[in-house]
Design a protein around this motif. Structure first.
Motif, mmCIF file in Angstrom:
data_model
loop_
_atom_site.group_PDB
_atom_site.id
_atom_site.type_symbol
_atom_site.label_atom_id
_atom_site.label_comp_id
_atom_site.label_asym_id
_atom_site.label_seq_id
_atom_site.Cartn_x
_atom_site.Cartn_y
_atom_site.Cartn_z
ATOM 1 N N SER A 28 0.839 -1.196 0.000
ATOM 2 C CA SER A 28 0.000 0.000 0.000
ATOM 3 C C SER A 28 0.870 1.240 0.000
ATOM 4 C CB SER A 28 -0.921 0.018 1.230
ATOM 5 O OG SER A 28 -0.162 0.110 2.417
ATOM 6 N N GLU A 33 -2.498 6.820 -3.165
ATOM 7 C CA GLU A 33 -1.531 5.846 -3.688
ATOM 8 C C GLU A 33 -1.078 6.168 -5.105
ATOM 9 O OE1 GLU A 33 -3.208 1.907 -3.100
ATOM 10 O OE2 GLU A 33 -2.573 1.935 -1.000
ATOM 11 N N TYR A 36 2.713 5.660 -5.249
ATOM 12 C CA TYR A 36 2.957 4.220 -5.151
ATOM 13 C C TYR A 36 2.764 3.555 -6.511
ATOM 14 C CZ TYR A 36 1.641 -0.631 -3.977
ATOM 15 O OH TYR A 36 1.527 -1.996 -3.925
#
Length: 404
Positions: A28, A33, A36
């Motif tokens: 995560s 996110e 990410y």
């Protein structure tokens, strides 16, 4: 029997075998996110040049990272709570890394302690990652413990002065100690392999902290201490103090900006890691691979530049090397392997990444990793090259080529 061919296969297995709160801790990012996801997807913007009729015999991926010989330019990144992905996880990962010939970096927030890992490795060196806490006496003790364990490099993380908000951790009750809510207990009950492993080990708390801090003798007292310890006042003067106290190889992790990269050079560190903490801190920041070229251009002649974030294959490693990285780090890939298959899974992860690196390097017309440069790439996004240049005083030293 599941056939594992890539890191994604390990991820899917880990998702089945690791309790949700610990799996999602690793898998995560912060807020939406976006960073990410960009860490991984931006590698796809780099296309490789295929070459033919080139002698591909006698290939070697061996190189060095901060003076240490490595089987390939990859180290295992520091990951907190690794020992909750699999019982004794840090020990298992360190053994796999030693056997393969790459560095293992133990996190300050590990479950197995510095001493646990050192004993398991028979005194062989590994790397230690340091978070700067307000309790400087504790930090001095951690540094001294790392010295006593013959750690060969200190990786100082600079980008966790304030913890980014991670929505999945909040929903799952991932704290220090983890909250054992009814949903969490029920989910853990569906992971018998994991549960039996955890029952068979005494290592179920933060081994570098509990018992080493006054007033922190168990997981209950740990929560209060941890919540107020990360130091928002961290400065470059602290880096200088830590460097002097440590006295060995120092790597600075969390550099994303050219100005900070220059300050890292001025600090006297041996290497810096272009990193956004795996997209777990500042959401909306640029991906590590897109930040890499400008930093290499600015300081790559004066300090060893490494990178982490988004690497899921040996091809990603090769692309980072082509853009000037002397070394790379994998966190989630080896954690997936650990959660999926224990020590064997970490070894499998390293074997797959090495195989992908070796084959891709050969098909790009190279037989030695230390001769790879940007000429193996068809193109580099121009916005990556232009970033930060309005604020750059261009160095007069010769710079590595960044686009063919």
């Amino acid at each position: 029997m599941t056939v594992v061919t890539c890191v994604e296969d390990l991820r899917l297995l880990a998702k089945k075998r690791v309790p949700r709160m610990f799996y999602e801790y690793a898998d995560s990012g912060s807020w939406t996110e976006s960073t990410y996801r960009a860490n991984e997807s931006d590698f796809g913007k780099l296309l490789l040049r295929q070459r033919v009729a080139v002698n591909m015999e006698n290939r070697s991926t061996r190189t060095t990272m901060v003076g240490q010989e490595v089987a390939m330019p990859v180290a295992l990144a520091p990951v907190g709570l690794t020992g909750m992905q699999h019982a004794d996880g840090e020990i298992l990962a360190a053994r796999a890394a030693r056997r393969f010939g790459v560095p293992f970096t133990l996190s300050t927030m590990s479950i197995c302690s510095i001493e646990d890992v050192s004993t398991a490795l028979g005194g062989d060196p590994f790397w230690f990652q340091l978070y700067v806490m307000k309790d400087r006496h504790f930090i001095e003790g951690l540094i001294d413990r790392a010295k006593s364990a013959a750690c060969s490099a200190l990786v100082l993380t600079l980008d966790l002065q304030i913890i980014g908000q991670r929505h999945k951790d909040l929903r799952n009750g991932l704290s220090a100690p983890p909250r054992l809510t009814l949903p969490n207990i029920l989910n853990m009950a569906t992971k018998p392999r994991w549960g039996l492993g955890m029952l068979g080990t005494p290592r179920r708390h933060f081994g570098n902290i509990v018992g080493h801090v006054k007033g922190v003798a168990d997981m209950g007292s740990l929560s209060e201490w941890t919540s107020r310890q990360f130091d928002p006042a961290l400065s470059w003067r602290d880096v200088e103090w830590i460097k002097d106290r440590w006295g060995g190889k120092l790597v600075l992790k969390g550099i994303q900006d050219v100005e900070d990269a220059r300050l890292a050079v001025d600090s006297g560190a041996d290497a810096l890691i272009v990193s956004n903490h795996g997209g777990r801190q500042l959401d909306g920041a640029q991906s590590s691979i897109s930040a890499l070229p400008a930093i290499v251009e600015a300081v790559g002649q004066r300090i060893e530049v490494h990178m982490d974030g988004g690497i899921r294959s040996g091809q990603d490693v090769l692309k980072a090397v082509a853009l000037g990285a002397r070394g790379t780090y994998i966190g989630r890939p080896y954690v997936y392997g650990l959660g999926a298959m224990g020590e064997q899974g970490v070894t499998k992860c390293l074997e797959m990444i090495h195989k992908e690196l070796d084959v891709t390097m050969a098909l790009c017309g190279h037989t030695r990793i230390d001769q790879v440069d940007s000429r193996i790439l068809l193109d580099v996004p121009q916005e990556w090259l232009a970033r930060s240049r309005p604020r750059l005083e261009v160095l007069s030293a010769e710079k590595p080529a960044l686009a063919a």
